[in-house]
Write a protein that holds these residues in place. Structure first.
Motif, PDB file in Angstrom:
ATOM      1  N   TYR A 491      30.933  55.986 -41.797  1.00  0.00           N
ATOM      2  CA  TYR A 491      32.032  55.131 -41.211  1.00  0.00           C
ATOM      3  C   TYR A 491      31.713  53.602 -40.826  1.00  0.00           C
ATOM      4  O   TYR A 491      32.100  52.662 -40.947  1.00  0.00           O
ATOM      5  CB  TYR A 491      32.593  55.855 -39.808  1.00  0.00           C
ATOM      6  N   GLU A 492      30.420  53.565 -40.253  1.00  0.00           N
ATOM      7  CA  GLU A 492      29.896  52.398 -39.777  1.00  0.00           C
ATOM      8  C   GLU A 492      29.153  51.478 -40.558  1.00  0.00           C
ATOM      9  O   GLU A 492      29.059  50.114 -40.274  1.00  0.00           O
ATOM     10  CB  GLU A 492      28.970  52.495 -38.269  1.00  0.00           C
ATOM     11  N   SER A 493      28.572  51.898 -41.623  1.00  0.00           N
ATOM     12  CA  SER A 493      27.516  51.193 -42.521  1.00  0.00           C
ATOM     13  C   SER A 493      27.900  51.187 -43.855  1.00  0.00           C
ATOM     14  O   SER A 493      27.237  50.370 -44.636  1.00  0.00           O
ATOM     15  CB  SER A 493      26.059  51.995 -42.250  1.00  0.00           C
ATOM     16  N   TRP A 562      33.892  54.459 -33.664  1.00  0.00           N
ATOM     17  CA  TRP A 562      33.452  55.886 -34.298  1.00  0.00           C
ATOM     18  C   TRP A 562      34.080  56.993 -33.178  1.00  0.00           C
ATOM     19  O   TRP A 562      34.505  57.913 -33.472  1.00  0.00           O
ATOM     20  CB  TRP A 562      32.095  55.941 -34.359  1.00  0.00           C
ATOM     21  N   THR A 563      33.806  56.384 -31.941  1.00  0.00           N
ATOM     22  CA  THR A 563      34.114  57.722 -30.770  1.00  0.00           C
ATOM     23  C   THR A 563      35.615  57.941 -30.985  1.00  0.00           C
ATOM     24  O   THR A 563      36.145  59.141 -31.045  1.00  0.00           O
ATOM     25  CB  THR A 563      33.811  57.113 -29.401  1.00  0.00           C
ATOM     26  N   GLY A 564      36.402  56.944 -31.040  1.00  0.00           N
ATOM     27  CA  GLY A 564      37.912  57.084 -31.231  1.00  0.00           C
ATOM     28  C   GLY A 564      38.554  57.598 -32.650  1.00  0.00           C
ATOM     29  O   GLY A 564      39.323  58.702 -32.793  1.00  0.00           O
ATOM     30  N   PHE A 565      37.677  57.452 -33.743  1.00  0.00           N
ATOM     31  CA  PHE A 565      38.064  58.022 -35.035  1.00  0.00           C
ATOM     32  C   PHE A 565      37.587  59.528 -35.148  1.00  0.00           C
ATOM     33  O   PHE A 565      38.240  60.211 -35.592  1.00  0.00           O
ATOM     34  CB  PHE A 565      37.141  57.446 -36.010  1.00  0.00           C
ATOM     35  N   LYS A 566      36.369  59.961 -34.365  1.00  0.00           N
ATOM     36  CA  LYS A 566      36.071  61.258 -34.380  1.00  0.00           C
ATOM     37  C   LYS A 566      36.940  62.078 -33.569  1.00  0.00           C
ATOM     38  O   LYS A 566      37.468  63.176 -33.816  1.00  0.00           O
ATOM     39  CB  LYS A 566      34.768  61.606 -33.610  1.00  0.00           C
ATOM     40  N   ALA A 567      37.380  61.471 -32.427  1.00  0.00           N
ATOM     41  CA  ALA A 567      38.402  62.160 -31.563  1.00  0.00           C
ATOM     42  C   ALA A 567      39.793  62.328 -32.312  1.00  0.00           C
ATOM     43  O   ALA A 567      40.444  63.320 -32.272  1.00  0.00           O
ATOM     44  CB  ALA A 567      38.760  61.254 -30.363  1.00  0.00           C
ATOM     45  N   LEU A 568      40.167  61.337 -33.057  1.00  0.00           N
ATOM     46  CA  LEU A 568      41.330  61.470 -33.869  1.00  0.00           C
ATOM     47  C   LEU A 568      41.284  62.710 -35.069  1.00  0.00           C
ATOM     48  O   LEU A 568      42.153  63.310 -35.155  1.00  0.00           O
ATOM     49  CB  LEU A 568      41.779  60.243 -34.489  1.00  0.00           C
TER      50      LEU A 568
END
Length: 572
Positions: A491-493, A562-568
Motif C-alpha cells: 500500500y505504501e511503497s 494505512w491505519t484507515g485503510f486497514k480499518a476499512l
C-alpha cells in the motif's frame, strides 16, 4: 518463480502470518453476504414516511412515479463512499444518500433474460434479499435501477472484457433512489461490489454521483495448487473475495514437481491422489466467469515437471555425468514434446473460453536447470547437439529452450488460446530463436544471474505483467530469503511501475501505460507446503490482496492512511 537460484540479500523484518481466528464477521467467508445485524440496522435507519420525493434520479429506461410508494427516511449517509478499492471520482450532492430499506427493490428494465439480470440478483442477495423486478417498472423511492448504456445489451453474458474502459460504471444516489449504469455487465458487477461494500462500511452511499474505472486492466491472484492442494471450496471462497475487490484474474499453477492436481484422462498415471476433478474445475471456471474473473491455467515446462516425469523417467534431463536433473525434461528427446503437447491439448479443452473473448494460457518456462549451469554446453551435450542440429553450428541451449516454448505456444493457440504468457526467465536474447512477439512477460525476478531488467523487455516492445517477488510473492515457509509480504508495504511503497526491486522501471512514460504494463498479480507459492494451513494462507493474503486491488485500480496516492485503510478492510 518460487525456487530462485538467488544470492542472499539483507533480511528485512518478516511479517508474521495472520493466525487463524474464529469467524467474527470480518473474514471473507463471514462477509459473503451482508450480515443480518447490519441489514437490520440499515432497515431501522431507513423507516418510511408519507413524504414524497420530488427529484427522481436520471433514469430513462424505467417509469418514475414518486407518489407510487412512501418515501423512506433515514439518517443521512455522510462523507465519501467507503469502499476498497476507493472510487476514482465522487461528485457530492445535497441529500440523504441511499440505504437499503424495507420494500426496496432492484429494478432491471432490460428484463429477466438480459445479461445484467444475474448481477442484479447477486446484489439483491448481498443486500439481504431485496426483491428484483424486471421490465417497464416504476422506479420507486428506495429502489436501485440497473441498466446498460451503449451497446452493452448486445453482448453475451459474462464475457471477459477487452480493456479497462469496459469495466467503468456510474452510480448516482439521488432522492432516495440509486441508479447504476455501465457499458458492460462487468461494469455493472463492479458497481454492485461498490454498493455491497458501502453498505457494510457505512450503511449506504452518500448523495451524489460516482464515476469509477480501473487504472490497469489486469488485476489478480495466482495460486500454486501443485505443491499444496487446496479444495474447491477454498478456491471458490478466494474467487468471491477477489471479485469483491474488483480483481479480475485467477492464475492456477496446477502442475509441478510435487503434484499434478487436475484429473487427466489421457495420462491418468500422472495425477496426484489429492486433485481436482474435471467437473470441479468446470464449476470453478463457471463461478469465476459469473464473477467476471478470467482463469489463467499454467502448465509449466520444460522445468517443474517432476510429477509428470516420475512416470516417464526416460525423459528426465541428465547431465554428462549421468546424474538426473529433478523436474526437468530432456527437450532434445523426440518423445518429450508429444507428451507435453498431449497434456496441453487436454487441459486447453478443459479450460474453455467464450467465443471471441480473451483466452489465456501460461507456458511457465522458468528455472530450466540446464540454463542455470555455468557450463551448459559441456554439462548437457545432448542439448547442445540438438541445438546445433536445429539452429546451426552456433546454436545454443537457450535457442533450443526458446524453440520449445514457441512450439508449445503453437499447441495451445491451435486450441483457441490467444493470450499467452511465460515467466521472464523463460525469455532469452538470441538472433537464432526469438520468443513469439505476442507472448507477455510475467516478470517475477531479476535476481538470477544473467536475466534481464524489465526495461529491456519494454524497450523491445513486449508487454510486462508485474509479479515483483519483492512485494507480491507469498512463499510458504519463507525460503531463499523470502518474507511474507504485508499489505502495508504494498500500500505504501509499491505501484505497478515497480516491477523489479523497489524502484520504478527506468523507461519513458510512454512505455509504462496500461497498454504496456497491464497490471499485476499477487502470487501464493507453496514451497514449504506444511508451513501454513489453508485458513492461515487465506488470513495472510487478505490485506495484501486488498492493497493490490487499491494500487492497481487507482494510480493516485491513496487518500487513506494505512491505519484507515486497514480499518476499512476489516469492515468491508
Amino acid at each position: 518463480m518460487s525456487n530462485p537460484m538467488r544470492p542472499p540479500r539483507a533480511p528485512r523484518p518478516s511479517a508474521s502470518p495472520r493466525p487463524t481466528q474464529p469467524m467474527t464477521g470480518k473474514g471473507p467467508a463471514a462477509r459473503s453476504a451482508l450480515p443480518a445485524a447490519a441489514l437490520a440496522g440499515a432497515l431501522l435507519l431507513a423507516g418510511c414516511s408519507d413524504a414524497a420525493d420530488t427529484e427522481p434520479p436520471g433514469s430513462t429506461s424505467a417509469k418514475m412515479n414518486p407518489t407510487s410508494a412512501a418515501t423512506p427516511t433515514w439518517a443521512p449517509v455522510t462523507g465519501t463512499p467507503q469502499v476498497i478499492p476507493a472510487v476514482r471520482d465522487f461528485r457530492r450532492a445535497d441529500g440523504r444518500g441511499w440505504r437499503p430499506s424495507k420494500g426496496a427493490r432492484v429494478v432491471v428494465p432490460a428484463g429477466e433474460k438480459s445479461n445484467v439480470a444475474d448481477e442484479a440478483q447477486r446484489m439483491a442477495r448481498d443486500l439481504g434479499g431485496l426483491a428484483v423486478v424486471y421490465g417497464d417498472q416504476t422506479v420507486q423511492p428506495g429502489d436501485i435501477e440497473v441498466k446498460l448504456t451503449g451497446n452493452g445489451a448486445d453482448q453475451a453474458n459474462n464475457v471477459p472484457v477487452q480493456g479497462a474502459a469496459d469495466e467503468a460504471y456510474t452510480l448516482t444516489a439521488e432522492g432516495t433512489r440509486l441508479t447504476l449504469t455501465a457499458p458492460t455487465d462487468a461494469g455493472i458487477f463492479y458497481g454492485t461490489r461498490t454498493v455491497k461494500q458501502a453498505v457494510r462500511a457505512a450503511g449506504g452511499l452518500p448523495e451524489g454521483t460516482i464515476q469509477d474505472r480501473p487504472g490497469r486492466p489486469q488485476r489478480g491472484m495466482s495460486l500454486d495448487n501443485a505443491r499444496k492442494p487446496f479444495t474447491q471450496d477454498w478456491i471458490e471462497a478466494r474467487l468471491r473475495e477477489i471479485a469483491d475487490l474488483k480483481l479480475n484474474q485467477f492464475q492456477l499453477h496446477f502442475s509441478d514437481d510435487q503434484g499434478f492436481r487436475i484429473q487427466s484422462d489421457t495420462h491418468p498415471e500422472i495425477v496426484s491422489a489429492d486433485h481436482l476433478t474435471k467437473a470441479q474445475i468446470r464449476q470453478i471456471i463457471a463461478l469465476a466467469r459469473s464473477l467476471h474473473i478470467s482463469v489463467i491455467p499454467e502448465l509449466d515446462s520444460p522445468g517443474h515437471l517432476g510429477a509428470v516425469l516420475k512416470h516417464y523417467p526416460d525423459l528426465l534431463l541428465r547431465r554428462a555425468s549421468g546424474s538426473v536433473v529433478p523436474g526437468a525434461i530432456d527437450i532434445s528427446n523426440p518423445k518429450a514434446a508429444p507428451l507435453i503437447d498431449s497434456l496441453l491439448k487436454e487441459m486447453s479443452e478443459l479450460f474453455t473460453n467464450p467465443k471471441g473473448a480473451p483466452a489465456y494460457w501460461h507456458l511457465g518456462g522458468d528455472e530450466y536447470q540446464a540454463l542455470l549451469s555455468s557450463t551448459p554446453a559441456t554439462t548437457y551435450p545432448q542439448l547442445t547437439r540438438a541445438a546445433r542440429q536445429k539452429y546451426g553450428p552456433n546454436g545454443t541451449i537457450a535457442d533450443l529452450a526458446t524453440g520449445w516454448l514457441n512450439d508449445r505456444q503453437k499447441t495451445v493457440e491451435a486450441k483457441g488460446k490467444n493470450r499467452i504468457e511465460a515467466w521472464n526467465d523463460g525469455f532469452f536474447s538470441s538472433p537464432r530463436a526469438s520468443a513469439d512477439k505476442d507472448r507477455m512477460v510475467d516478470y517475477w525476478t531479476g535476481k538470477e544471474a544473467g536475466h534481464r531488467d524489465p526495461s529491456a523487455f519494454l524497450r523491445e516492445g513486449r508487454n510486462v505483467m508485474n509479479f515483483n517477488d519483492e512485494y507480491l510473492y507469498y512463499v510458504l515457509g519463507e525460503p531463499n530469503q523470502f518474507v511474507y509480504p504485508t499489505g502495508q508495504r504494498i500500500y505504501e511503497s509499491w505501484t505497478p511501475l515497480v516491477i523489479r526491486g523497489t524502484g520504478a522501471v527506468a523507461v519513458p512514460a510512454s512505455m509504462t501505460g496500461p497498454d504496456r504494463i497491464p497490471g499485476a498479480r499477487f502470487a501464493i507459492w507453496c514451497d514449504r507446503a506444511q508451513a501454513q494451513t489453508a485458513p492461515q494462507v487465506a488470513a495472510g493474503i487478505r490485506l495484501p490482496l486488498a492493497a493490490l486491488a487499491q494500487k492497481t485500480w487507482d494510480p493516485r496516492t491513496p487518500a487513506l492512511s494505512w491505519t484507515g485503510f486497514k480499518a476499512l478492510a476489516n469492515r468491508v
